[in-house]
Design a protein around this motif. Structure first.
Motif, short mmCIF file in Angstrom:
data_model
loop_
_atom_site.label_atom_id
_atom_site.label_comp_id
_atom_site.label_asym_id
_atom_site.label_seq_id
_atom_site.Cartn_x
_atom_site.Cartn_y
_atom_site.Cartn_z
N GLN A 20 0.85 -1.19 0.00
CA GLN A 20 0.00 0.00 0.00
C GLN A 20 0.89 1.24 0.00
O GLN A 20 1.89 1.29 0.71
N ARG A 25 -3.47 3.22 -1.54
CA ARG A 25 -3.76 2.52 -2.79
C ARG A 25 -2.88 1.28 -2.87
O ARG A 25 -1.73 1.29 -2.45
N PRO A 55 0.06 0.69 -10.16
CA PRO A 55 -1.23 0.48 -9.48
C PRO A 55 -1.74 -0.94 -9.72
O PRO A 55 -1.74 -1.43 -10.84
N ASP A 57 -4.77 -2.14 -9.43
CA ASP A 57 -6.12 -2.24 -9.99
C ASP A 57 -6.04 -2.65 -11.46
O ASP A 57 -5.47 -1.93 -12.28
#
Length: 78
Positions: A20, A25, A55, A57
């Motif tokens: 993180q 995030r 990232p 995601d």
């Protein structure tokens, strides 16, 4: 701190880990080994290790396997 746009080609040298960042995030992190050739015939090349953060995601971690050659584009910070 110096920032530059860069595209690198290298070999994944460290397995991916999820962490993180300071904004909570989820980030995928791994290392890439770059072979930098010597500037003259009598100078040998060197290996440079670059840490990559991305990232998590929508990131497919199965594509990043140790020993795989990849190309990465983004902002190089040093």
């Amino acid at each position: 701190m110096i920032k530059a746009k860069a595209t690198i080609n290298g070999t994944v040298s460290k397995t991916i880990s999820l962490r993180q960042d300071k904004d909570d995030r989820q980030m995928a992190q791994f290392s890439i080994r770059l072979a930098v050739p010597g500037s003259r015939e009598d100078m040998s090349g060197k290996d440079v290790f670059v840490s990559v953060s991305y990232p998590a995601d929508g990131f497919d971690a199965n594509q990043v396997v140790t020993g795989t050659r990849i190309e990465a584009s983004g902002t190089l910070t040093f």
